[in-house]
Design a protein around this motif. Structure first.
Motif, PDB file in Angstrom:
ATOM      1  N   GLY A 163      32.431  20.365 -13.380  1.00 23.69           N
ATOM      2  CA  GLY A 163      32.279  21.122 -12.146  1.00 23.69           C
ATOM      3  C   GLY A 163      33.207  20.640 -11.051  1.00 23.69           C
ATOM      4  N   VAL A 164      32.884  21.045  -9.832  1.00 26.14           N
ATOM      5  CA  VAL A 164      33.835  20.839  -8.729  1.00 26.14           C
ATOM      6  C   VAL A 164      33.486  19.640  -7.860  1.00 26.14           C
ATOM      7  N   THR A 165      32.356  19.005  -8.138  1.00 27.36           N
ATOM      8  CA  THR A 165      32.034  17.774  -7.410  1.00 27.36           C
ATOM      9  C   THR A 165      31.882  16.646  -8.423  1.00 27.36           C
ATOM     10  N   ALA A 166      32.157  15.430  -7.985  1.00 27.09           N
ATOM     11  CA  ALA A 166      32.036  14.299  -8.924  1.00 27.09           C
ATOM     12  C   ALA A 166      31.659  13.035  -8.175  1.00 27.09           C
ATOM     13  N   PHE A 167      30.987  12.159  -8.903  1.00 29.83           N
ATOM     14  CA  PHE A 167      30.730  10.803  -8.411  1.00 29.83           C
ATOM     15  C   PHE A 167      31.834   9.890  -8.908  1.00 29.83           C
ATOM     16  N   LEU A 168      32.151   8.882  -8.100  1.00 28.53           N
ATOM     17  CA  LEU A 168      33.134   7.889  -8.544  1.00 28.53           C
ATOM     18  C   LEU A 168      32.639   6.519  -8.079  1.00 28.53           C
ATOM     19  N   SER A 169      32.299   5.691  -9.045  1.00 26.79           N
ATOM     20  CA  SER A 169      31.752   4.374  -8.703  1.00 26.79           C
ATOM     21  C   SER A 169      32.882   3.423  -8.315  1.00 26.79           C
ATOM     22  N   ILE A 170      32.824   2.854  -7.117  1.00 26.53           N
ATOM     23  CA  ILE A 170      33.914   1.969  -6.670  1.00 26.53           C
ATOM     24  C   ILE A 170      33.458   0.530  -6.466  1.00 26.53           C
ATOM     25  N   GLN A 171      32.171   0.345  -6.409  1.00 19.71           N
ATOM     26  CA  GLN A 171      31.644  -0.982  -6.076  1.00 19.71           C
ATOM     27  C   GLN A 171      30.305  -1.098  -6.763  1.00 19.71           C
ATOM     28  N   GLU A 172      30.009  -2.282  -7.235  1.00 20.55           N
ATOM     29  CA  GLU A 172      28.722  -2.468  -7.901  1.00 20.55           C
ATOM     30  C   GLU A 172      28.096  -3.774  -7.510  1.00 20.55           C
ATOM     31  N   GLY A 173      26.800  -3.873  -7.779  1.00 20.10           N
ATOM     32  CA  GLY A 173      26.124  -5.127  -7.541  1.00 20.10           C
ATOM     33  C   GLY A 173      25.893  -5.378  -6.065  1.00 20.10           C
ATOM     34  N   TYR A 191      30.832  -6.550  -6.743  1.00 22.11           N
ATOM     35  CA  TYR A 191      32.147  -6.428  -7.364  1.00 22.11           C
ATOM     36  C   TYR A 191      32.790  -5.134  -6.897  1.00 22.11           C
ATOM     37  N   SER A 192      34.050  -5.208  -6.472  1.00 19.83           N
ATOM     38  CA  SER A 192      34.773  -4.005  -6.044  1.00 19.83           C
ATOM     39  C   SER A 192      35.875  -3.703  -7.047  1.00 19.83           C
ATOM     40  N   ARG A 193      35.990  -2.454  -7.437  1.00 25.14           N
ATOM     41  CA  ARG A 193      37.085  -2.080  -8.357  1.00 25.14           C
ATOM     42  C   ARG A 193      38.423  -2.103  -7.620  1.00 25.14           C
ATOM     43  N   PRO A 194      39.496  -2.443  -8.313  1.00 24.02           N
ATOM     44  CA  PRO A 194      40.810  -2.399  -7.666  1.00 24.02           C
ATOM     45  C   PRO A 194      41.118  -0.987  -7.171  1.00 24.02           C
ATOM     46  N   ALA A 195      41.787  -0.910  -6.019  1.00 18.27           N
ATOM     47  CA  ALA A 195      42.072   0.385  -5.401  1.00 18.27           C
ATOM     48  C   ALA A 195      42.870   1.297  -6.334  1.00 18.27           C
ATOM     49  N   THR A 196      43.819   0.710  -7.079  1.00 15.48           N
ATOM     50  CA  THR A 196      44.663   1.516  -7.955  1.00 15.48           C
ATOM     51  C   THR A 196      43.821   2.250  -8.996  1.00 15.48           C
ATOM     52  N   SER A 197      42.831   1.551  -9.536  1.00 16.87           N
ATOM     53  CA  SER A 197      42.005   2.156 -10.570  1.00 16.87           C
ATOM     54  C   SER A 197      41.121   3.264  -9.960  1.00 16.87           C
ATOM     55  N   VAL A 198      40.669   3.062  -8.725  1.00 13.54           N
ATOM     56  CA  VAL A 198      39.874   4.097  -8.046  1.00 13.54           C
ATOM     57  C   VAL A 198      40.742   5.327  -7.769  1.00 13.54           C
ATOM     58  N   LEU A 199      41.964   5.082  -7.256  1.00 10.22           N
ATOM     59  CA  LEU A 199      42.845   6.219  -6.930  1.00 10.22           C
ATOM     60  C   LEU A 199      43.191   7.008  -8.191  1.00 10.22           C
ATOM     61  N   LYS A 200      43.411   6.270  -9.292  1.00 10.48           N
ATOM     62  CA  LYS A 200      43.752   6.955 -10.547  1.00 10.48           C
ATOM     63  C   LYS A 200      42.582   7.850 -10.985  1.00 10.48           C
ATOM     64  N   GLU A 201      41.383   7.272 -10.953  1.00  4.98           N
ATOM     65  CA  GLU A 201      40.228   8.081 -11.380  1.00  4.98           C
ATOM     66  C   GLU A 201      40.068   9.302 -10.473  1.00  4.98           C
ATOM     67  N   ALA A 202      40.287   9.114  -9.179  1.00  4.07           N
ATOM     68  CA  ALA A 202      40.165  10.241  -8.244  1.00  4.07           C
ATOM     69  C   ALA A 202      41.195  11.318  -8.590  1.00  4.07           C
ATOM     70  N   VAL A 220      28.354   0.423  -0.727  1.00  4.49           N
ATOM     71  CA  VAL A 220      29.710   0.926  -0.882  1.00  4.49           C
ATOM     72  C   VAL A 220      30.607   0.464   0.274  1.00  4.49           C
ATOM     73  N   ASN A 221      29.985   0.193   1.424  1.00  8.22           N
ATOM     74  CA  ASN A 221      30.838  -0.236   2.542  1.00  8.22           C
ATOM     75  C   ASN A 221      31.102  -1.745   2.527  1.00  8.22           C
ATOM     76  N   ALA A 222      30.616  -2.421   1.477  1.00 11.49           N
ATOM     77  CA  ALA A 222      31.048  -3.811   1.263  1.00 11.49           C
ATOM     78  C   ALA A 222      32.345  -3.812   0.457  1.00 11.49           C
ATOM     79  N   TYR A 223      32.846  -2.611   0.155  1.00  9.61           N
ATOM     80  CA  TYR A 223      34.035  -2.493  -0.694  1.00  9.61           C
ATOM     81  C   TYR A 223      35.182  -3.329  -0.143  1.00  9.61           C
ATOM     82  N   HIS A 224      35.803  -4.101  -1.041  1.00  3.44           N
ATOM     83  CA  HIS A 224      36.976  -4.897  -0.649  1.00  3.44           C
ATOM     84  C   HIS A 224      37.879  -5.024  -1.882  1.00  3.44           C
ATOM     85  N   GLY A 225      38.289  -3.859  -2.386  1.00  2.37           N
ATOM     86  CA  GLY A 225      39.036  -3.834  -3.651  1.00  2.37           C
ATOM     87  C   GLY A 225      40.449  -4.365  -3.510  1.00  2.37           C
TER      88      GLY A 225
END
Ligand code: SAH
Ligand code: SF4
Ligand code: F3S
Length: 466
Positions: A163-173, A191-202, A220-225
């Protein structure tokens, strides 16, 4: 490579939060190359996965009752000469792996939220064990609840959009250890995923037709990828700005935040990035400083009011949602009134509220000053009345307005589409199917507490029934 054309059926039931919804989707992605096709009910499934939640006692108990219901299906299939692998995933699996095997010895695999990239290997082992008819009653099921060293995201295949909306996990724990909460124990350290991997998935998702992405994390706002530039890190604000430049991606949301992790960058992103939706989930849990302190939330109610003001200054049309817990140990009537006062002050568009549930292994569970169930129930009812009236008032304030709506799918009635406003309100309107995936101005013509109905205002669109 020889292709295995024999299709196997997979049933996944998802409990709990969006993180689990995302994980379940990724489990489908990783199992589909093995020939598994997702189906809607467990009876015919070759494999059943319960992706569980441990947040409150009720959530955990539901897992055991659902497992009890699965047992006869598995036995029936066995007597028909077919097998069924039963797997328990997610947060209850992480917290109670051995207990699950003890209470439900017919379970074949138990694995935590950080181990699902190992599913192909676990399924192969479980299939071998079933083929050899090894005695599951002897408790020889597979349990994978260590927190692995490797990054599961590196081992996962490309996300398949639905569909046209999606979740994308960027940070866990989570490293916050609020005194009521099991998440730091079930999901592990932050744990924060590296920005490159997030951008690629997006970008992959957008290429497949996704127009709206919701970034996910327990905080999610603790993100520091890790940033693409070496030795640097990106904050959530920076990540949102970069995602804002992806062509074809029209809406960005993120979920869920901790007030303590809000920084200037995050607030400024709401000023700068038009695509960032003006709708923010910022859980506060309670309005009394004494309770917030006992909960180990590490902020006061006034600190929360202040950051809400800052967001409102940056993005005047922003609306807020929150989570609340009533009846935390030691909460007095006065404390509870402070929660009501905070709710009055903020004026939420929507909120979730829960009676405190004692969770094994958390400091709150050991406190002696527990609040009685009756008092919790009364307070919850009073809080929910207020929150519901705010939600209704917010929806009513939308009546007559024109809002951009992203249409997601066909509705139940002919010629009707379902979409969402910037405030995540579900909206239905008469519209042509080809508008699925488009953002269209819609006039809100009537409102209910949980949904809106609207009329498309451009001349462009004539619904099938019009
Ligand atoms: N990371 C988020 C919360 C994730 S858990 C945050 O910090 O706000 C989702 C919600 O479940 C919490 O916000 C809280 O309101 C509720 N919750 C967590 N533990 C609970 C418990 N023991 N009893 C009742 N509600 C609980
Ligand atoms: Fe749980 Fe607190 Fe972490 Fe949220 S911040 S996940 S409530 S421990
Ligand atoms: Fe539940 Fe785990 Fe989410 S406990 S709320 S599924 S992080």
């Amino acid at each position: 490579m020889g292709l295995d054309v024999s299709k196997k059926k997979l049933f996944i039931k998802t409990y709990g939060c969006q993180m689990n919804v995302y994980d379940s989707q990724r489990m489908v992605d990783i199992l589909s190359p093995l020939g598994y096709l997702a189906i809607d009910s467990p009876e015919e499934a070759d494999m059943v996965i319960l992706n569980t939640c441990h947040i409150r006692e009720k959530a955990t108990e539901k897992v055991y009752s659902d497992l009890g219901r699965l047992k006869p299906h598995k036995e029936k299939r066995r007597s028909d000469g077919k097998n069924q692998i039963i797997a328990v995933a997610g947060c209850t699996a992480q917290a109670e792996g051995a207990e699950i095997m003890r209470r439900a010895p017919y379970v074949d695999i138990v694995f935590g939220p950080q181990s699902y990239h190992k599913l192909p290997e676990m399924v192969a082992r479980a299939t071998r064990a079933v083929d050899l008819d090894s005695d599951k009653k002897a408790g020889r099921g597979i349990v994978e609840t260590d927190f692995p060293q490797e990054d599961k995201f590196d081992a996962l295949p490309e996300s398949k959009a639905e569909g046209v909306t999606a979740f994308l996990s960027i940070q866990e724990g989570c490293d916050k250890f609020c005194h009521f909460c099991v998440v730091p124990y079930t999901r592990g350290v932050e744990y924060s995923r590296p920005a490159t991997s997030v951008l690629k998935e997006a970008r992959d998702l957008v290429r497949q037709g996704v127009r709206e992405i919701t970034l996910l994390g327990q905080n999610v706002n603790a993100y520091h990828g890790e940033a693409p530039e070496s030795g640097k890190e990106w904050s959530l604000g920076r990540l949102c700005r970069e995602l804002g430049d992806i062509e074809g991606l029209d809406r960005i949301r993120y979920f869920t935040c901790h007030p303590r992790d809000v920084d200037q960058d995050q607030i400024e992103a709401h000023r700068a990035v038009e695509k960032l939706m003006p709708y923010l989930h910022l859980p506060v849990q309670a309005g009394s400083d004494a309770v917030l302190k006992a909960m180990n939330r590490k902020h006061t109610a006034d600190f929360y009011r202040k950051i809400i003001d800052q967001f409102r200054e940056a993005r005047p049309d922003i609306a807020f949602t929150s989570d609340f817990i009533v009846g935390y140990p030691g909460e007095t009537d006065h404390d509870f009134k402070e929660t009501l006062r905070l709710v009055e002050d903020i004026n939420y568009a929507m909120a979730y509220s829960f009676a405190y549930s004692k969770r094994p292994g958390t400091p709150g569970a050991l406190q002696e000053n527990q609040v009685s169930d009756d008092v919790k129930k009364e307070r919850l009812a009073e809080l929910q009345l207020l929150l519901r009236s705010q939600q209704m008032a917010f929806n009513e304030s939308c009546q007559g307005r024109i809002m951009p709506v992203l249409f997601e799918k066909e509705g139940r009635h002919d010629g009707q589409l379902i979409g969402r406003t910037p405030y995540l309100q579900s909206l239905h309107a008469k519209a042509n199917k080809r508008l699925i995936g488009q953002i269209i101005p819609v006039k809100i013509v009537s409102v209910e507490s949980n949904s809106l109905s609207g009329e498309i205002v451009t001349g462009e669109i004539i619904g099938a029934a019009a």
